[in-house]
Design a protein around this motif. Structure first.
Motif, PDB file in Angstrom:
ATOM      1  N   THR B 182      46.184  36.473  33.681  1.00  0.00           N
ATOM      2  CA  THR B 182      46.988  35.445  33.394  1.00  0.00           C
ATOM      3  C   THR B 182      48.543  35.498  33.740  1.00  0.00           C
ATOM      4  O   THR B 182      49.020  36.676  33.894  1.00  0.00           O
ATOM      5  CB  THR B 182      47.222  35.315  31.493  1.00  0.00           C
ATOM      6  N   ASN B 183      49.322  34.591  34.126  1.00  0.00           N
ATOM      7  CA  ASN B 183      50.643  34.403  34.418  1.00  0.00           C
ATOM      8  C   ASN B 183      50.904  35.449  35.761  1.00  0.00           C
ATOM      9  O   ASN B 183      51.609  36.032  36.119  1.00  0.00           O
ATOM     10  CB  ASN B 183      51.428  35.038  33.335  1.00  0.00           C
ATOM     11  N   GLY B 184      49.817  35.460  36.545  1.00  0.00           N
ATOM     12  CA  GLY B 184      49.815  36.131  37.822  1.00  0.00           C
ATOM     13  C   GLY B 184      49.671  37.607  37.793  1.00  0.00           C
ATOM     14  O   GLY B 184      50.396  38.189  38.725  1.00  0.00           O
ATOM     15  N   GLU B 185      49.468  38.111  36.538  1.00  0.00           N
ATOM     16  CA  GLU B 185      49.513  39.629  36.507  1.00  0.00           C
ATOM     17  C   GLU B 185      47.906  39.968  35.948  1.00  0.00           C
ATOM     18  O   GLU B 185      47.346  39.464  35.388  1.00  0.00           O
ATOM     19  CB  GLU B 185      50.523  39.840  35.246  1.00  0.00           C
ATOM     20  N   VAL B 186      47.868  41.375  36.632  1.00  0.00           N
ATOM     21  CA  VAL B 186      46.891  41.995  36.121  1.00  0.00           C
ATOM     22  C   VAL B 186      47.065  42.903  34.986  1.00  0.00           C
ATOM     23  O   VAL B 186      47.708  43.705  34.933  1.00  0.00           O
ATOM     24  CB  VAL B 186      46.493  42.837  37.454  1.00  0.00           C
ATOM     25  N   THR B 187      45.980  42.472  33.957  1.00  0.00           N
ATOM     26  CA  THR B 187      45.952  43.427  32.855  1.00  0.00           C
ATOM     27  C   THR B 187      44.544  43.941  32.727  1.00  0.00           C
ATOM     28  O   THR B 187      43.658  43.308  32.918  1.00  0.00           O
ATOM     29  CB  THR B 187      46.362  42.439  31.406  1.00  0.00           C
ATOM     30  N   PHE B 188      44.584  45.295  32.428  1.00  0.00           N
ATOM     31  CA  PHE B 188      43.414  46.201  32.646  1.00  0.00           C
ATOM     32  C   PHE B 188      42.961  46.345  31.272  1.00  0.00           C
ATOM     33  O   PHE B 188      43.557  46.320  30.133  1.00  0.00           O
ATOM     34  CB  PHE B 188      43.367  47.503  33.271  1.00  0.00           C
ATOM     35  N   LYS B 189      41.554  46.398  31.067  1.00  0.00           N
ATOM     36  CA  LYS B 189      40.975  46.624  29.653  1.00  0.00           C
ATOM     37  C   LYS B 189      41.206  48.370  29.241  1.00  0.00           C
ATOM     38  O   LYS B 189      40.927  49.047  30.483  1.00  0.00           O
ATOM     39  CB  LYS B 189      39.613  46.345  29.868  1.00  0.00           C
ATOM     40  N   ARG B 190      41.316  48.729  28.465  1.00  0.00           N
ATOM     41  CA  ARG B 190      41.807  50.159  28.270  1.00  0.00           C
ATOM     42  C   ARG B 190      40.471  51.117  28.446  1.00  0.00           C
ATOM     43  O   ARG B 190      40.646  52.474  28.763  1.00  0.00           O
ATOM     44  CB  ARG B 190      42.396  50.601  26.858  1.00  0.00           C
ATOM     45  N   GLU B 191      39.487  50.590  28.227  1.00  0.00           N
ATOM     46  CA  GLU B 191      38.067  51.569  28.275  1.00  0.00           C
ATOM     47  C   GLU B 191      37.781  52.088  29.764  1.00  0.00           C
ATOM     48  O   GLU B 191      37.044  53.036  29.883  1.00  0.00           O
ATOM     49  CB  GLU B 191      36.807  50.609  27.635  1.00  0.00           C
ATOM     50  N   ALA B 192      38.282  51.531  30.681  1.00  0.00           N
ATOM     51  CA  ALA B 192      38.011  51.648  32.128  1.00  0.00           C
ATOM     52  C   ALA B 192      38.725  52.904  32.673  1.00  0.00           C
ATOM     53  O   ALA B 192      38.803  53.173  33.697  1.00  0.00           O
ATOM     54  CB  ALA B 192      37.940  50.398  33.126  1.00  0.00           C
ATOM     55  N   THR B 193      39.413  53.616  31.569  1.00  0.00           N
ATOM     56  CA  THR B 193      40.102  54.790  32.169  1.00  0.00           C
ATOM     57  C   THR B 193      39.611  56.344  32.103  1.00  0.00           C
ATOM     58  O   THR B 193      40.268  57.257  32.026  1.00  0.00           O
ATOM     59  CB  THR B 193      41.428  54.853  31.209  1.00  0.00           C
ATOM     60  N   HIS B 194      38.211  56.356  32.290  1.00  0.00           N
ATOM     61  CA  HIS B 194      37.556  57.781  32.215  1.00  0.00           C
ATOM     62  C   HIS B 194      37.686  58.265  33.534  1.00  0.00           C
ATOM     63  O   HIS B 194      37.424  59.425  33.821  1.00  0.00           O
ATOM     64  CB  HIS B 194      36.242  57.350  31.931  1.00  0.00           C
ATOM     65  N   VAL B 195      38.275  57.431  34.521  1.00  0.00           N
ATOM     66  CA  VAL B 195      38.330  58.015  35.742  1.00  0.00           C
ATOM     67  C   VAL B 195      39.375  58.996  35.991  1.00  0.00           C
ATOM     68  O   VAL B 195      40.535  58.766  35.589  1.00  0.00           O
ATOM     69  CB  VAL B 195      38.657  56.756  36.971  1.00  0.00           C
TER      70      VAL B 195
END
Lengths: 195, 195
Positions: B182-195
């Motif tokens: 939304t609004n030209g911005e990428v927001t990430f879901k917090r759960e994908a941070t195991h990397v």
């Protein structure tokens, strides 16, 4: 025989006097360890060429090109194939005729990823009539980039592509050069044994 | 943010509320060092799954799949896309509809390179509606192979594919999950941070 010639001799399928199928490690199934060795060889051959970018063609060029890019620490751009000849802004395009598939594809690269500052290595899986490489060279020229050479995994030495490119003064390095596919057997040209 | 989310934040182009372009490192230009890191992550996540083969789809799946195969020391098979629905002997085939391109492709894998002995990891660059993965799963099923999971480079968490697969009990590991564009911005879901 070098490692690649051994693999071709062991797993390549001669379908006719001009068609060699290497679906078990390059064109459908991919052997990542072999691709890594191929990448290392190309990186060695072109290590002092000042390469800033590798240009290849989807899909079978991608694996060897990415492994070479990993070793040379440069990005890879894969040209896209499309059926339709729609002129799109922001793309360098060229036509590539495939004698095997009897069709002409348009290949294209975004202007964002190839510029006049680039020093380019073209990489491809096969060299037969040279049409794909000529298309990629056309694109490199359009970008005003400098071409330092062409790396080929398997060259069909009995077809005209290699001679055509070398006569233009292009440095072509093929890791395996096939001399003939007569009687269902693969014979290699002795000169490709620098690997 | 993990290394991939950082790259997406820095170089991804938000074209609409549903379209993210990552042509600078994944879908047209490829960053081999990043692909190597991606391969290492998938190999870590699936290290004890007994994988014998990675199955992906040309063209953008090839680079991350080959890097994962290199690390897991297993072959990669890339399914081929074709327009025509010609039944060919010796192939497993499935239909895949692309909502973005509004076309249906047939994808296929040779029976030579996928068997009931295989333990398969499916890998792809993007997960949106899940159509490509479902097509690949169909092919894995036809071969009687065992599917242990699906590795995705970038999942669009706001589309249904991820939920659909997880509800089927499939293990889906996405290195970056996008919550919204939304609004030209990428927001990430917090759960994908195991990397």
């Amino acid at each position: 025989m070098n490692f690649l010639e051994q693999k071709i001799a062991a797993e390549g399928k001669v379908l006719s006097e001009s068609v060699l199928k290497v679906d078990s490690f390059l064109n459908h199934q991919v052997d990542p360890q072999l691709m890594q060795k191929i990448g290392e060889e190309f990186a060695k051959l072109f290590s002092d060429a000042g390469i800033t970018k590798i240009v290849t063609l989807e899909s079978s060029g991608i694996a060897p090109a990415v492994m070479t890019g990993l070793r040379l620490n440069v990005p890879v751009v894969f040209a896209r194939k499309r059926k339709s000849l729609t002129l799109v802004d922001g793309l360098y395009s060229a036509e590539v005729h495939s004698f095997t598939k009897r069709e002409t594809n348009e290949i294209s690269v975004s202007k964002d990823y190839l510029t006049s500052d680039d020093v380019v290595l073209i990489l491809d899986d096969f060299l037969a009539n040279g049409q794909a490489v000529l298309g990629l060279m056309d694109i490199v020229n359009q970008a005003g980039a400098k071409l330092v050479g062409v790396g080929i995994v398997i060259e069909k030495g009995f077809q005209q592509g290699g001679q055509l490119l070398r006569e233009k003064g292009i440095r072509v390095e093929s890791l395996a050069i096939i001399d003939s596919l007569t009687n269902g057997e693969v014979t290699f040209k002795r000169e490709a044994t620098h690997v």
